[in-house]
Design a protein around this motif. Structure first.
Motif, PDB file in Angstrom:
ATOM      1  N   ASN A   1     -46.282  38.262 -13.968  1.00  0.00           N
ATOM      2  CA  ASN A   1     -47.088  37.282 -14.713  1.00  0.00           C
ATOM      3  C   ASN A   1     -46.680  35.829 -14.518  1.00  0.00           C
ATOM      4  N   THR A   2     -45.695  35.554 -13.681  1.00  0.00           N
ATOM      5  CA  THR A   2     -45.265  34.160 -13.501  1.00  0.00           C
ATOM      6  C   THR A   2     -45.127  33.846 -12.023  1.00  0.00           C
ATOM      7  N   ALA A   3     -44.925  32.545 -11.751  1.00  0.00           N
ATOM      8  CA  ALA A   3     -44.713  32.084 -10.382  1.00  0.00           C
ATOM      9  C   ALA A   3     -43.242  31.768 -10.142  1.00  0.00           C
ATOM     10  N   LEU A   4     -42.367  32.313 -10.950  1.00  0.00           N
ATOM     11  CA  LEU A   4     -40.937  32.076 -10.778  1.00  0.00           C
ATOM     12  C   LEU A   4     -40.436  32.728  -9.498  1.00  0.00           C
TER      13      LEU A   4
ATOM     14  N   PRO B   1     -41.208  38.079 -22.693  1.00  0.00           N
ATOM     15  CA  PRO B   1     -40.183  37.313 -23.419  1.00  0.00           C
ATOM     16  C   PRO B   1     -40.777  36.190 -24.257  1.00  0.00           C
ATOM     17  N   LEU B   2     -42.053  35.806 -23.999  1.00  0.00           N
ATOM     18  CA  LEU B   2     -42.708  34.793 -24.824  1.00  0.00           C
ATOM     19  C   LEU B   2     -43.103  35.372 -26.174  1.00  0.00           C
ATOM     20  N   ALA B   3     -43.527  36.630 -26.150  1.00  0.00           N
ATOM     21  CA  ALA B   3     -43.995  37.259 -27.387  1.00  0.00           C
ATOM     22  C   ALA B   3     -42.855  37.535 -28.354  1.00  0.00           C
ATOM     23  N   ASN B   4     -41.689  37.860 -27.839  1.00  0.00           N
ATOM     24  CA  ASN B   4     -40.570  38.158 -28.734  1.00  0.00           C
ATOM     25  C   ASN B   4     -39.671  36.947 -28.990  1.00  0.00           C
ATOM     26  N   GLY B   5     -40.112  35.774 -28.542  1.00  0.00           N
ATOM     27  CA  GLY B   5     -39.412  34.546 -28.877  1.00  0.00           C
ATOM     28  C   GLY B   5     -38.156  34.280 -28.082  1.00  0.00           C
ATOM     29  N   GLN B   6     -37.953  34.964 -26.980  1.00  0.00           N
ATOM     30  CA  GLN B   6     -36.758  34.742 -26.174  1.00  0.00           C
ATOM     31  C   GLN B   6     -36.959  33.663 -25.125  1.00  0.00           C
ATOM     32  N   LEU B   7     -38.197  33.255 -24.941  1.00  0.00           N
ATOM     33  CA  LEU B   7     -38.515  32.236 -23.946  1.00  0.00           C
ATOM     34  C   LEU B   7     -39.726  31.455 -24.431  1.00  0.00           C
ATOM     35  N   THR B   8     -39.692  30.135 -24.277  1.00  0.00           N
ATOM     36  CA  THR B   8     -40.832  29.308 -24.688  1.00  0.00           C
ATOM     37  C   THR B   8     -41.742  29.051 -23.492  1.00  0.00           C
ATOM     38  N   LYS B   9     -43.012  28.746 -23.796  1.00  0.00           N
ATOM     39  CA  LYS B   9     -43.978  28.471 -22.736  1.00  0.00           C
ATOM     40  C   LYS B   9     -43.594  27.205 -21.983  1.00  0.00           C
ATOM     41  N   GLN B  10     -43.073  26.211 -22.705  1.00  0.00           N
ATOM     42  CA  GLN B  10     -42.673  24.963 -22.066  1.00  0.00           C
ATOM     43  C   GLN B  10     -41.517  25.204 -21.085  1.00  0.00           C
ATOM     44  N   GLU B  11     -40.571  26.045 -21.467  1.00  0.00           N
ATOM     45  CA  GLU B  11     -39.446  26.356 -20.590  1.00  0.00           C
ATOM     46  C   GLU B  11     -39.916  27.087 -19.349  1.00  0.00           C
ATOM     47  N   LEU B  12     -40.860  27.998 -19.540  1.00  0.00           N
ATOM     48  CA  LEU B  12     -41.390  28.752 -18.404  1.00  0.00           C
ATOM     49  C   LEU B  12     -42.116  27.828 -17.428  1.00  0.00           C
ATOM     50  N   GLU B  13     -42.949  26.933 -17.951  1.00  0.00           N
ATOM     51  CA  GLU B  13     -43.684  26.012 -17.090  1.00  0.00           C
ATOM     52  C   GLU B  13     -42.740  25.042 -16.384  1.00  0.00           C
ATOM     53  N   ARG B  14     -41.689  24.617 -17.054  1.00  0.00           N
ATOM     54  CA  ARG B  14     -40.722  23.702 -16.447  1.00  0.00           C
ATOM     55  C   ARG B  14     -40.071  24.326 -15.215  1.00  0.00           C
TER      56      ARG B  14
ATOM     57  N   GLU C   1     -41.249  26.918 -13.451  1.00  0.00           N
ATOM     58  CA  GLU C   1     -42.233  27.261 -12.426  1.00  0.00           C
ATOM     59  C   GLU C   1     -42.507  26.064 -11.517  1.00  0.00           C
ATOM     60  N   LYS C   2     -42.385  24.869 -12.046  1.00  0.00           N
ATOM     61  CA  LYS C   2     -42.655  23.666 -11.255  1.00  0.00           C
ATOM     62  C   LYS C   2     -41.494  23.313 -10.327  1.00  0.00           C
ATOM     63  N   GLU C   3     -40.276  23.700 -10.701  1.00  0.00           N
ATOM     64  CA  GLU C   3     -39.105  23.342  -9.918  1.00  0.00           C
ATOM     65  C   GLU C   3     -38.208  24.574  -9.718  1.00  0.00           C
ATOM     66  N   PRO C   4     -38.175  25.138  -8.507  1.00  0.00           N
ATOM     67  CA  PRO C   4     -37.394  26.354  -8.246  1.00  0.00           C
ATOM     68  C   PRO C   4     -35.892  26.184  -8.476  1.00  0.00           C
ATOM     69  N   ARG C   5     -35.404  24.935  -8.494  1.00  0.00           N
ATOM     70  CA  ARG C   5     -33.976  24.730  -8.691  1.00  0.00           C
ATOM     71  C   ARG C   5     -33.559  24.938 -10.140  1.00  0.00           C
ATOM     72  N   PHE C   6     -34.521  24.821 -11.064  1.00  0.00           N
ATOM     73  CA  PHE C   6     -34.193  24.951 -12.477  1.00  0.00           C
ATOM     74  C   PHE C   6     -33.956  26.419 -12.841  1.00  0.00           C
ATOM     75  N   ARG C   7     -33.218  26.626 -13.911  1.00  0.00           N
ATOM     76  CA  ARG C   7     -32.932  27.975 -14.408  1.00  0.00           C
ATOM     77  C   ARG C   7     -33.443  28.104 -15.830  1.00  0.00           C
ATOM     78  N   LEU C   8     -34.024  29.254 -16.133  1.00  0.00           N
ATOM     79  CA  LEU C   8     -34.544  29.507 -17.475  1.00  0.00           C
ATOM     80  C   LEU C   8     -33.407  29.546 -18.493  1.00  0.00           C
ATOM     81  N   VAL C   9     -33.691  28.999 -19.657  1.00  0.00           N
ATOM     82  CA  VAL C   9     -32.719  28.992 -20.749  1.00  0.00           C
ATOM     83  C   VAL C   9     -33.233  29.882 -21.862  1.00  0.00           C
ATOM     84  N   LEU C  10     -32.422  30.831 -22.272  1.00  0.00           N
ATOM     85  CA  LEU C  10     -32.807  31.783 -23.306  1.00  0.00           C
ATOM     86  C   LEU C  10     -32.903  31.074 -24.652  1.00  0.00           C
ATOM     87  N   SER C  11     -33.994  31.301 -25.357  1.00  0.00           N
ATOM     88  CA  SER C  11     -34.191  30.679 -26.660  1.00  0.00           C
ATOM     89  C   SER C  11     -33.496  31.479 -27.747  1.00  0.00           C
ATOM     90  N   ALA C  12     -33.094  30.762 -28.805  1.00  0.00           N
ATOM     91  CA  ALA C  12     -32.504  31.442 -29.958  1.00  0.00           C
ATOM     92  C   ALA C  12     -33.579  32.283 -30.629  1.00  0.00           C
TER      93      ALA C  12
END
Length: 231
Positions: free
Chosen positions: A17-20, A53-66, A68-79
């Motif tokens: 479901n993502t372009a990561l 992970p968006l539905a269970n609150g472990q990842l935000t949509k903004q973090e996912l989009e960030r 997806e735009k830059e392959p060098r970035f790493r996802l940060v797990l949400s509280a």
């Protein structure tokens, strides 16, 4: 690094479901990049349903989009307020019902052959209680007349490795200094070797002496004053 709940199912959802990139998904889910690629190829986790992970609150949509735009970035797990599974605390060893009547015999054997073990260690080894150990020790157990000391390893109440581990820990816990064991057989062999070496040394000395001329061994020959020089 904290990982999302059900990492493999989360990786399946992110692949579908993502372009990561595979590297980003692997870093977020604590997996190897090749394993994520195998998921994308359908070789791994074919029957696993993806976990959003968006539905269970472990990842935000903004973090996912960030990311997806830059392959060098790493996802940060949400509280998340979702309680995470905790490791189960180790309790007393479970003993099958068929072997529970053997525990007093095992306790008697441990008290006789390894008095350095604490009651807590014995309880851990064979899954018994401290009151039971006390009744066996002071012979107030209800079946004291029929108790026979038997090795808990042969009874199947613990493994040889566990028993040796507790025995090794017992002296240190009690603060007892264990005297080193003397290998008398080895000392006898060493003494015998030393005797043989001394005998060989004497033989070598005798051989060396025999090769020396007699007059050198006995010293210079004294000249007799009455002996004619032949002149």
């Amino acid at each position: 690094m904290a990982l999302p709940l059900m990492p493999k199912a989360t990786a399946v959802w992110l692949v579908e479901n993502t372009a990561l990139t595979f590297e980003q998904i692997a870093a977020f889910c604590g997996m190897h990049e090749l394993e994520v690629q195998a998921i994308a190829d359908g070789e791994v986790a074919a029957g696993i349903v993806g976990l959003d992970p968006l539905a269970n609150g472990q990842l935000t949509k903004q973090e996912l989009e960030r990311c997806e735009k830059e392959p060098r970035f790493r996802l940060v797990l949400s509280a998340s307020d979702i309680p995470r599974p905790q490791a189960r605390a180790k309790g007393a060893r479970y003993t099958p019902v068929s072997k529970r009547h053997d525990r007093p015999d095992a306790i008697a054997w441990l008290l006789k052959h390894h008095p350095e073990l604490t009651d807590a260690q014995i309880s851990k080894l064979i899954g018994t209680t401290k009151p039971t150990i006390s009744t066996v020790r002071d012979k107030s157990h209800w079946n004291a007349a029929n108790i026979k000391a038997r090795n808990p390893v042969t009874l199947g109440l613990c493994s040889e490795m566990d028993l040796e581990k507790e025995i090794a820990l017992a002296p240190r816990r009690a603060g007892v200094v264990v005297a080193p064991q003397v290998d008398y057989a080895t000392e006898a062999e060493q003494t015998f070797d030393h005797e043989r070496e001394r005998e060989r040394e004497r033989e070598r000395q005798e051989e060396a002496d025999s090769a020396v001329p007699a007059f050198l061994r006995t010293g210079p020959v004294k000249r007799d004053e009455n002996e004619d020089d032949g002149f």
